[in-house]
Write a protein that holds these residues in place. Structure first.
Motif, PDB file in Angstrom:
ATOM      1  N   CYS A  92       0.848  -1.189   0.000  1.00 53.93           N
ATOM      2  CA  CYS A  92       0.000   0.000   0.000  1.00 53.93           C
ATOM      3  C   CYS A  92       0.885   1.240   0.000  1.00 53.93           C
ATOM      4  O   CYS A  92       2.102   1.150   0.178  1.00 53.93           O
ATOM      5  CB  CYS A  92      -0.936   0.019   1.209  1.00 53.93           C
ATOM      6  N   ASP A  93       0.284   2.375  -0.199  1.00 52.86           N
ATOM      7  CA  ASP A  93       0.993   3.658  -0.137  1.00 52.86           C
ATOM      8  C   ASP A  93       0.138   4.627   0.659  1.00 52.86           C
ATOM      9  O   ASP A  93      -0.935   5.030   0.223  1.00 52.86           O
ATOM     10  CB  ASP A  93       1.242   4.203  -1.543  1.00 52.86           C
ATOM     11  N   THR A  94       0.584   4.974   1.863  1.00 50.43           N
ATOM     12  CA  THR A  94      -0.222   5.786   2.772  1.00 50.43           C
ATOM     13  C   THR A  94       0.065   7.276   2.666  1.00 50.43           C
ATOM     14  O   THR A  94      -0.436   8.062   3.472  1.00 50.43           O
ATOM     15  CB  THR A  94      -0.007   5.333   4.221  1.00 50.43           C
ATOM     16  N   PHE A  95       0.900   7.675   1.713  1.00 56.68           N
ATOM     17  CA  PHE A  95       1.178   9.091   1.454  1.00 56.68           C
ATOM     18  C   PHE A  95       1.751   9.809   2.678  1.00 56.68           C
ATOM     19  O   PHE A  95       1.616  11.023   2.825  1.00 56.68           O
ATOM     20  CB  PHE A  95      -0.092   9.826   0.983  1.00 56.68           C
ATOM     21  N   GLY A  96       2.404   9.058   3.566  1.00 53.04           N
ATOM     22  CA  GLY A  96       3.025   9.671   4.739  1.00 53.04           C
ATOM     23  C   GLY A  96       2.058  10.060   5.842  1.00 53.04           C
ATOM     24  O   GLY A  96       2.454  10.678   6.839  1.00 53.04           O
ATOM     25  N   ILE A  97       0.784   9.671   5.719  1.00 53.55           N
ATOM     26  CA  ILE A  97      -0.222  10.013   6.734  1.00 53.55           C
ATOM     27  C   ILE A  97      -0.051   9.086   7.940  1.00 53.55           C
ATOM     28  O   ILE A  97       0.176   7.892   7.786  1.00 53.55           O
ATOM     29  CB  ILE A  97      -1.648   9.883   6.160  1.00 53.55           C
ATOM     30  N   LYS A  98      -0.149   9.643   9.163  1.00 52.77           N
ATOM     31  CA  LYS A  98       0.029   8.842  10.371  1.00 52.77           C
ATOM     32  C   LYS A  98      -1.093   9.101  11.363  1.00 52.77           C
ATOM     33  O   LYS A  98      -1.705  10.161  11.373  1.00 52.77           O
ATOM     34  CB  LYS A  98       1.385   9.145  11.021  1.00 52.77           C
ATOM     35  N   ILE A 264       5.834  -0.070  16.902  1.00 55.47           N
ATOM     36  CA  ILE A 264       6.686  -0.392  15.764  1.00 55.47           C
ATOM     37  C   ILE A 264       6.214   0.428  14.575  1.00 55.47           C
ATOM     38  O   ILE A 264       5.016   0.492  14.288  1.00 55.47           O
ATOM     39  CB  ILE A 264       6.636  -1.894  15.442  1.00 55.47           C
ATOM     40  N   ASP A 265       7.147   1.076  13.893  1.00 59.43           N
ATOM     41  CA  ASP A 265       6.803   1.909  12.742  1.00 59.43           C
ATOM     42  C   ASP A 265       6.692   1.032  11.495  1.00 59.43           C
ATOM     43  O   ASP A 265       7.681   0.517  10.992  1.00 59.43           O
ATOM     44  CB  ASP A 265       7.872   2.982  12.547  1.00 59.43           C
ATOM     45  N   HIS A 266       5.468   0.851  11.018  1.00 60.94           N
ATOM     46  CA  HIS A 266       5.235   0.042   9.811  1.00 60.94           C
ATOM     47  C   HIS A 266       5.043   0.916   8.566  1.00 60.94           C
ATOM     48  O   HIS A 266       4.649   0.405   7.521  1.00 60.94           O
ATOM     49  CB  HIS A 266       3.976  -0.821   9.990  1.00 60.94           C
ATOM     50  N   SER A 267       5.297   2.217   8.691  1.00 56.71           N
ATOM     51  CA  SER A 267       4.929   3.150   7.613  1.00 56.71           C
ATOM     52  C   SER A 267       5.624   2.855   6.292  1.00 56.71           C
ATOM     53  O   SER A 267       5.099   3.166   5.224  1.00 56.71           O
ATOM     54  CB  SER A 267       5.218   4.595   8.044  1.00 56.71           C
ATOM     55  N   LYS A 268       6.802   2.226   6.353  1.00 56.49           N
ATOM     56  CA  LYS A 268       7.536   1.944   5.112  1.00 56.49           C
ATOM     57  C   LYS A 268       7.537   0.460   4.758  1.00 56.49           C
ATOM     58  O   LYS A 268       7.893   0.087   3.643  1.00 56.49           O
ATOM     59  CB  LYS A 268       8.976   2.452   5.245  1.00 56.49           C
ATOM     60  N   GLU A 269       7.137  -0.367   5.717  1.00 61.02           N
ATOM     61  CA  GLU A 269       7.258  -1.821   5.554  1.00 61.02           C
ATOM     62  C   GLU A 269       6.485  -2.356   4.360  1.00 61.02           C
ATOM     63  O   GLU A 269       6.956  -3.247   3.644  1.00 61.02           O
ATOM     64  CB  GLU A 269       6.771  -2.502   6.836  1.00 61.02           C
ATOM     65  N   PHE A 270       5.288  -1.799   4.125  1.00 64.69           N
ATOM     66  CA  PHE A 270       4.416  -2.346   3.082  1.00 64.69           C
ATOM     67  C   PHE A 270       4.336  -1.459   1.839  1.00 64.69           C
ATOM     68  O   PHE A 270       3.437  -1.643   1.020  1.00 64.69           O
ATOM     69  CB  PHE A 270       3.019  -2.578   3.659  1.00 64.69           C
ATOM     70  N   LEU A 271       5.257  -0.505   1.717  1.00 61.74           N
ATOM     71  CA  LEU A 271       5.295   0.310   0.502  1.00 61.74           C
ATOM     72  C   LEU A 271       5.583  -0.592  -0.692  1.00 61.74           C
ATOM     73  O   LEU A 271       6.343  -1.562  -0.595  1.00 61.74           O
ATOM     74  CB  LEU A 271       6.363   1.399   0.611  1.00 61.74           C
ATOM     75  N   TRP A 272       4.996  -0.254  -1.839  1.00 60.27           N
ATOM     76  CA  TRP A 272       5.108  -1.136  -2.996  1.00 60.27           C
ATOM     77  C   TRP A 272       6.548  -1.426  -3.439  1.00 60.27           C
ATOM     78  O   TRP A 272       6.851  -2.574  -3.819  1.00 60.27           O
ATOM     79  CB  TRP A 272       4.288  -0.579  -4.163  1.00 60.27           C
ATOM     80  N   PRO A 273       7.472  -0.453  -3.379  1.00 62.71           N
ATOM     81  CA  PRO A 273       8.863  -0.800  -3.748  1.00 62.71           C
ATOM     82  C   PRO A 273       9.436  -1.922  -2.883  1.00 62.71           C
ATOM     83  O   PRO A 273      10.197  -2.769  -3.380  1.00 62.71           O
ATOM     84  CB  PRO A 273       9.617   0.521  -3.528  1.00 62.71           C
ATOM     85  N   ASN A 274       9.064  -1.962  -1.584  1.00 57.08           N
ATOM     86  CA  ASN A 274       9.541  -3.035  -0.706  1.00 57.08           C
ATOM     87  C   ASN A 274       8.892  -4.369  -1.054  1.00 57.08           C
ATOM     88  O   ASN A 274       9.536  -5.427  -0.970  1.00 57.08           O
ATOM     89  CB  ASN A 274       9.252  -2.681   0.752  1.00 57.08           C
ATOM     90  N   ILE A 275       7.615  -4.323  -1.440  1.00 57.14           N
ATOM     91  CA  ILE A 275       6.922  -5.559  -1.830  1.00 57.14           C
ATOM     92  C   ILE A 275       7.494  -6.093  -3.141  1.00 57.14           C
ATOM     93  O   ILE A 275       7.707  -7.305  -3.301  1.00 57.14           O
ATOM     94  CB  ILE A 275       5.407  -5.315  -1.953  1.00 57.14           C
TER      95      ILE A 275
END
Length: 285
Positions: A92-98, A264-275
């Motif tokens: 997913c891409d959350t656009f940096g929203i937290k 735990i900060d998951h904000s980057k874990e599921f970004l599409w480049p990582n997938i």
């Protein structure tokens, strides 16, 4: 050469399976997002030819990628296959929203993205909201997003709100969300996300909530529930357990007493480049 085909229908995967027998020097991967053997049973619609095609493809395709450990277990149980089956989650891409919620002492805001659908656990969701309010004394607001299905309509919900001793001012059906940014902003302003699917090979809303920092209370029949690993991520429950509302109440009490800033900060874990990187790692094996 690596050839990866997705399972939107079985015609093309069947052709690629035959190709893999003709040109075995290439690498062939089938990415599965669902299983007809399970979906047909849940929907009450069965096509024997389609079921046979699925069995042939899953039994003989050289390599398979799936979106969850649960789906991998399903393939092993139904088709007796566990060799060359790899797990790569959705992205997913959350656009940096937290998540911006800091106060857990007043009204608790819950959200579910599954809509008014039995398969997504709308009845169980209303049950837990009712128990948390009427049995455990929480002041709760529930926002329901997603589509209506069959008998589960807005009029049905109005009736159920009365039956569950809830308030229409606090349990609201908000319809479909077409803008992902809107979804992430909703998650960012809720205390908890509920994902009570009765069967879901993944449920992308879970990683969307994790990425935002909104803890998810999920059923163990959501494939993505395996990604919930600690108290600040959320809680996984078995909806067949008669005391699941008590378990959720204990979790919320413990969560409120936890240092939530140690999430735990998951904000980057599921970004599409990582997938994509995970897919490339699988393809390189």
């Amino acid at each position: 050469l690596v050839i990866n085909v997705h399972s939107s229908g079985l015609g093309i995967p069947l052709i690629i399976l035959f190709l893999s027998k003709i040109a075995p020097w290439n690498k062939y991967y089938l990415t599965l997002h669902g299983l007809y053997a399970i979906e047909s049973e849940m929907k009450g619609v069965f096509n024997s030819k389609y079921a046979i095609m699925e069995k042939i493809i899953i039994s003989h395709f050289p390599n398979i990628t799936v979106v969850s450990d649960m789906m991998k277990d399903n393939i092993n149980a139904i088709f007796l296959r566990n060799k060359n089956v790899f797990v790569v989650p959705n992205g997913c891409d959350t656009f940096g929203i937290k998540n911006v919620i800091n106060d857990y002492n007043g009204k608790l805001k819950f959200v579910t993205i599954g809509g008014l659908r039995n398969r997504k656990g709308i009845i169980e969701t209303l049950t837990i909201i009712s128990d948390l309010q009427n049995k455990y004394g929480y002041d709760i607001e529930l926002q329901i997003y997603g589509r209506e299905e069959g008998q589960y309509t807005k009029d049905w919900l109005k009736h159920e709100i009365i039956e569950y001793n809830l308030s229409p001012l606090k349990v609201k059906y908000c319809g479909l969300i077409s803008d992902k940014r809107e979804l992430y902003n909703i998650l960012a302003n809720c205390h908890f996300h509920i994902a009570f699917s009765k069967y879901d090979t993944f449920n992308v809303a879970i990683i969307e909530a994790l990425s935002i920092g909104c803890p998810t209370i999920a059923s163990n029949m959501c494939g993505a529930s395996y990604l919930i690993k600690n108290i600040t991520d959320g809680l996984v429950v078995d909806l067949k357990e008669p005391n699941y509302s008590e378990i959720i109440n204990e979790y919320i009490t413990e969560y409120k007493a936890t240092n939530k800033y140690n999430k735990i900060d998951h904000s980057k874990e599921f970004l599409w480049p990582n997938i994509v990187a995970l897919y490339l790692k699988v393809f390189s094996q």
